[in-house]
Write a protein that holds these residues in place. Structure first.
Motif, mmCIF file in Angstrom:
data_model
loop_
_atom_site.group_PDB
_atom_site.id
_atom_site.type_symbol
_atom_site.label_atom_id
_atom_site.label_comp_id
_atom_site.label_asym_id
_atom_site.label_seq_id
_atom_site.Cartn_x
_atom_site.Cartn_y
_atom_site.Cartn_z
ATOM 1 N N ARG A 386 38.275 26.555 74.090
ATOM 2 C CA ARG A 386 39.529 27.320 74.214
ATOM 3 C C ARG A 386 39.999 27.351 75.668
ATOM 4 N NH1 ARG A 386 37.621 31.797 72.930
ATOM 5 N NH2 ARG A 386 37.857 31.632 70.663
ATOM 6 N N THR A 387 39.070 27.545 76.600
ATOM 7 C CA THR A 387 39.416 27.664 78.015
ATOM 8 C C THR A 387 39.896 26.347 78.607
ATOM 9 O OG1 THR A 387 37.798 29.442 78.281
ATOM 10 C CG2 THR A 387 38.526 28.318 80.275
ATOM 11 N N CYS A 388 39.288 25.240 78.203
ATOM 12 C CA CYS A 388 39.600 23.961 78.845
ATOM 13 C C CYS A 388 40.632 23.135 78.091
ATOM 14 C CB CYS A 388 38.323 23.148 79.040
ATOM 15 S SG CYS A 388 37.638 22.432 77.522
ATOM 16 N N ALA A 389 41.087 23.609 76.938
ATOM 17 C CA ALA A 389 41.962 22.802 76.077
ATOM 18 C C ALA A 389 43.173 22.247 76.813
ATOM 19 C CB ALA A 389 42.403 23.628 74.870
ATOM 20 N N GLY A 390 43.797 23.034 77.693
ATOM 21 C CA GLY A 390 44.999 22.602 78.394
ATOM 22 C C GLY A 390 44.769 21.487 79.391
ATOM 23 N N ARG A 391 43.505 21.210 79.737
ATOM 24 C CA ARG A 391 43.198 20.166 80.704
ATOM 25 C C ARG A 391 42.843 18.837 80.042
ATOM 26 N NH1 ARG A 391 41.689 22.244 85.847
ATOM 27 N NH2 ARG A 391 41.819 24.519 85.919
ATOM 28 N N LEU A 392 42.742 18.810 78.737
ATOM 29 C CA LEU A 392 42.183 17.657 78.050
ATOM 30 C C LEU A 392 43.245 16.624 77.675
ATOM 31 C CD1 LEU A 392 39.628 19.449 75.683
ATOM 32 C CD2 LEU A 392 39.223 18.447 77.951
ATOM 33 N N ARG A 393 43.074 15.407 78.161
ATOM 34 C CA ARG A 393 43.877 14.269 77.716
ATOM 35 C C ARG A 393 43.306 13.716 76.414
ATOM 36 N NH1 ARG A 393 48.499 11.696 79.319
ATOM 37 N NH2 ARG A 393 47.846 11.642 81.503
ATOM 38 N N GLY A 394 41.979 13.729 76.311
ATOM 39 C CA GLY A 394 41.291 13.254 75.131
ATOM 40 C C GLY A 394 39.826 13.610 75.220
ATOM 41 N N VAL A 395 39.109 13.414 74.125
ATOM 42 C CA VAL A 395 37.684 13.739 74.075
ATOM 43 C C VAL A 395 36.950 12.621 73.343
ATOM 44 C CG1 VAL A 395 35.935 15.400 73.319
ATOM 45 C CG2 VAL A 395 38.215 16.212 74.012
ATOM 46 N N VAL A 396 35.793 12.232 73.872
ATOM 47 C CA VAL A 396 34.899 11.305 73.186
ATOM 48 C C VAL A 396 33.592 12.044 72.938
ATOM 49 C CG1 VAL A 396 33.715 9.087 73.250
ATOM 50 C CG2 VAL A 396 35.956 9.335 74.340
ATOM 51 N N LEU A 397 33.189 12.102 71.672
ATOM 52 C CA LEU A 397 32.003 12.864 71.290
ATOM 53 C C LEU A 397 30.858 11.928 70.944
ATOM 54 C CD1 LEU A 397 33.645 15.593 69.014
ATOM 55 C CD2 LEU A 397 32.975 15.788 71.428
ATOM 56 N N MET A 398 29.657 12.353 71.319
ATOM 57 C CA MET A 398 28.450 11.606 70.996
ATOM 58 C C MET A 398 27.325 12.609 70.744
ATOM 59 S SD MET A 398 27.200 10.296 74.760
ATOM 60 C CE MET A 398 26.768 11.482 76.044
ATOM 61 N N GLY A 399 26.202 12.127 70.218
ATOM 62 C CA GLY A 399 25.022 12.980 70.096
ATOM 63 C C GLY A 399 24.955 13.761 68.803
ATOM 64 N N ARG A 400 23.811 14.395 68.601
ATOM 65 C CA ARG A 400 23.502 15.006 67.314
ATOM 66 C C ARG A 400 24.441 16.138 66.935
ATOM 67 N NH1 ARG A 400 17.945 18.155 66.380
ATOM 68 N NH2 ARG A 400 19.259 19.886 67.078
ATOM 69 N N ASP A 401 24.800 16.998 67.893
ATOM 70 C CA ASP A 401 25.593 18.187 67.567
ATOM 71 C C ASP A 401 27.076 18.000 67.851
ATOM 72 O OD1 ASP A 401 23.307 19.500 66.762
ATOM 73 O OD2 ASP A 401 22.987 20.495 68.688
ATOM 74 N N ARG A 402 27.546 16.760 67.873
ATOM 75 C CA ARG A 402 28.962 16.509 68.189
ATOM 76 C C ARG A 402 29.889 17.131 67.151
ATOM 77 N NH1 ARG A 402 26.721 12.164 65.856
ATOM 78 N NH2 ARG A 402 27.915 11.029 64.255
ATOM 79 N N HIS A 403 29.404 17.298 65.908
ATOM 80 C CA HIS A 403 30.269 17.886 64.881
ATOM 81 C C HIS A 403 30.665 19.313 65.239
ATOM 82 C CE1 HIS A 403 26.246 19.315 63.773
ATOM 83 N NE2 HIS A 403 26.842 20.304 63.152
ATOM 84 N N ARG A 404 29.790 20.033 65.918
ATOM 85 C CA ARG A 404 30.138 21.407 66.302
ATOM 86 C C ARG A 404 31.226 21.426 67.361
ATOM 87 N NH1 ARG A 404 25.396 24.628 68.225
ATOM 88 N NH2 ARG A 404 27.100 26.109 68.502
ATOM 89 N N LEU A 405 31.183 20.472 68.272
ATOM 90 C CA LEU A 405 32.264 20.349 69.237
ATOM 91 C C LEU A 405 33.552 19.911 68.553
ATOM 92 C CD1 LEU A 405 30.204 18.730 72.096
ATOM 93 C CD2 LEU A 405 31.662 20.739 72.402
ATOM 94 N N ALA A 406 33.453 19.010 67.591
ATOM 95 C CA ALA A 406 34.640 18.553 66.858
ATOM 96 C C ALA A 406 35.293 19.725 66.128
ATOM 97 C CB ALA A 406 34.251 17.453 65.878
#
Length: 484
Positions: A386-406
């Motif tokens: 929520r805090t960093c959303a305005g700074r994000l151009r895009g996101v690349v997810l990797m690793g076991r718990d990436r679904h929680r970040l997604a």
């Protein structure tokens, strides 16, 4: 006679600190039994070395308390509910850690300690502090959780080559910069640094401590009676711990704001001390410029101010603070600029293994393609996203718990493009970096700030960082990904 002479001590764990503690105690005449659940070639070699010092070693059984034990010295990784420690507690046997042992072993006139704890930034601050102390002409050393067991430095074990407390470190140090983890503080009871700081507090290691209150309580031990409490005035918990600490010598805050009397802070482009001057109400001392802080980021400026507060509490002059910052060489994998490729900066902060650290890293850049994922250790990531959303151009997810970040990104940054890389083979980081390069535009920063631990895909966070560096170097060699 030594008060340790003949005392039956169990050293739990054959790690670096455990072996150092065993050597120190044996050198003072204690009857030492070191135990470890492991029983491999490495442990047997370590047991043979300790046996030459008169230490009995039991391998393959880390649960049974040796009969007649009068004191347990435990390694930091052992949880309080480990069977051997639980048995000792039930029997009324005192349990301490290597840090507490080192404090009790200090000879008369020993070097004072300047101690650092916190969720993030400890290693950076302890190394900055050591540079400042050295610049002021003091014989100083960074020790503790940073790598060197403190018990060796206070003369307790003769290092790895001596057999008596006098061997190994013949020349005394003027002062020690001591990094302390929450594990080490948990098992401490009497240490009283000359000055100490709690850099910040965020949820971490809750599986070890059992609760946030217990984690905070361990950190609070660093503000002992007689200690100068250097606290983070921008962190509510650090401030509260300093305010509640009983018997401290004095309190001094550090802040990214303009400092008030009793604080160190930032005035325009300068780091300024209004805590340790002759008249804090009327004067400030210029310590350094923001440009002297490397790598530059808001949280690293806070690190520099914390180190400066401890140095100033020890009497280091302002010019040595500046010289120390200029000579400081940042550790790798901490907001490390790797390369610029096609107008895009690639930054490695593999050390950002939990949300608080990642938030500090993300706050340093305006437009980010974020590489994240790993083992989240049960920590919540919603506030971070929520805090960093305005700074994000895009996101690349990797690793076991990436679904929680997604899931968090879907809730709080639904318009941000997200690429999911499910690969876990040796080429996974190349695919991650290639996807990030495809999302980035000139002026952006591709930032590896994973939030999670690395053990799902890598041996440790340095290995993850090295994989990122290598992938970026291959990308750079291949040319501008935007050119096609």
């Amino acid at each position: 006679m030594s008060p340790w002479d003949g005392l039956a001590v169990c050293v739990a764990g054959l790690g670096v600190s455990g072996r150092a503690a065993a050597r120190a105690l044996a050198a003072r005449g204690a009857r030492v039994t070191a135990v470890d659940a492991r029983d491999g070639d490495e442990q047997r070699a370590q047991a043979a070395e300790l046996a030459e010092r008169g230490v009995a070693v039991r391998l393959g059984d880390g649960e049974t308390l040796p009969e007649g034990t009068g004191l347990v010295v435990t390694s930091p990784g052992w949880k309080p509910d480990a069977p051997l420690l639980a048995a000792a507690a039930a029997a009324g046997v005192e349990i301490i850690g290597e840090v507490e042992l080192a404090w009790r072993l200090r000879p008369e006139g020993a070097a004072p300690w300047l101690a650092i704890t916190g969720t993030d930034g400890k290693t950076t601050v302890v190394r900055m502090l050591a540079c400042m102390l050295t610049a002021a002409g003091h014989k100083a050393l960074a020790v503790g959780n940073v790598g060197t067991p403190i018990v060796e430095v206070v003369g307790g074990s003769g290092g790895s080559g001596g057999s008596s407390p006098q061997e190994g470190y013949a020349e005394p140090y003027d002062v020690l910069a001591v990094e302390l983890s929450s594990y080490q503080l948990h098992w401490s009871s009497s240490l009283a640094p000359l000055a100490a700081t709690v850099l910040n507090i965020a949820p971490d290691h809750l599986d070890w401590h059992g609760s946030m209150d217990a984690y905070v309580g361990a950190k609070a031990k660093i503000f002992a009676p007689g200690t100068v409490a250097v606290y983070n005035a921008d962190d509510d918990t650090s401030t509260a711990l300093a305010e509640r600490a009983e018997g401290v010598e004095r309190r001094a805050g550090f802040t990214l704001r303009v400092p008030r009397p009793g604080e160190l802070g930032v005035v325009e482009e300068l780091l300024v001390d209004r805590a340790f001057t002759a008249d804090p109400a009327a004067e400030g001392a210029e310590l350094a410029a923001l440009a002297d802080v490397r790598p530059f980021a808001p949280h690293n400026v806070a690190n520099a101010l914390a180190a400066a507060g401890l140095a100033r509490a020890f009497g280091v002059p302002p010019e040595a603070v500046r010289e120390g910052l200029r000579s400081f060489v940042p550790d790798p994998h901490r907001i490390q600029h790797v390369a610029d490729v096609g107008g895009v900066a690639y930054v490695n902060d593999s050390k950002a293994t939990q949300p608080h650290a990642a938030a500090a890293s993300l706050a340093a850049y305006e437009s980010i393609v974020w590489i994240a994922g790993g083992l989240l250790k049960g920590l919540d990531v919603d506030d971070l996203v929520r805090t960093c959303a305005g700074r994000l151009r895009g996101v690349v997810l990797m690793g076991r718990d990436r679904h929680r970040l997604a899931e968090a990104l879907a809730r709080h940054a639904a318009d941000v493009p997200v690429v999911d890389v499910a690969d876990t083979d040796t080429g996974a980081m190349d695919r991650v970096v290639t996807e990030a390069a495809g999302l980035a535009r000139p002026g952006d920063t591709v930032l590896l700030a994973p939030v999670g631990a690395s053990f799902d895909m890598f041996a440790n966070y340095p290995a993850r960082g090295e994989a990122f560096i290598a992938a970026v170097e291959r990308l750079a060699a291949a040319g501008d990904p935007q050119a096609s």
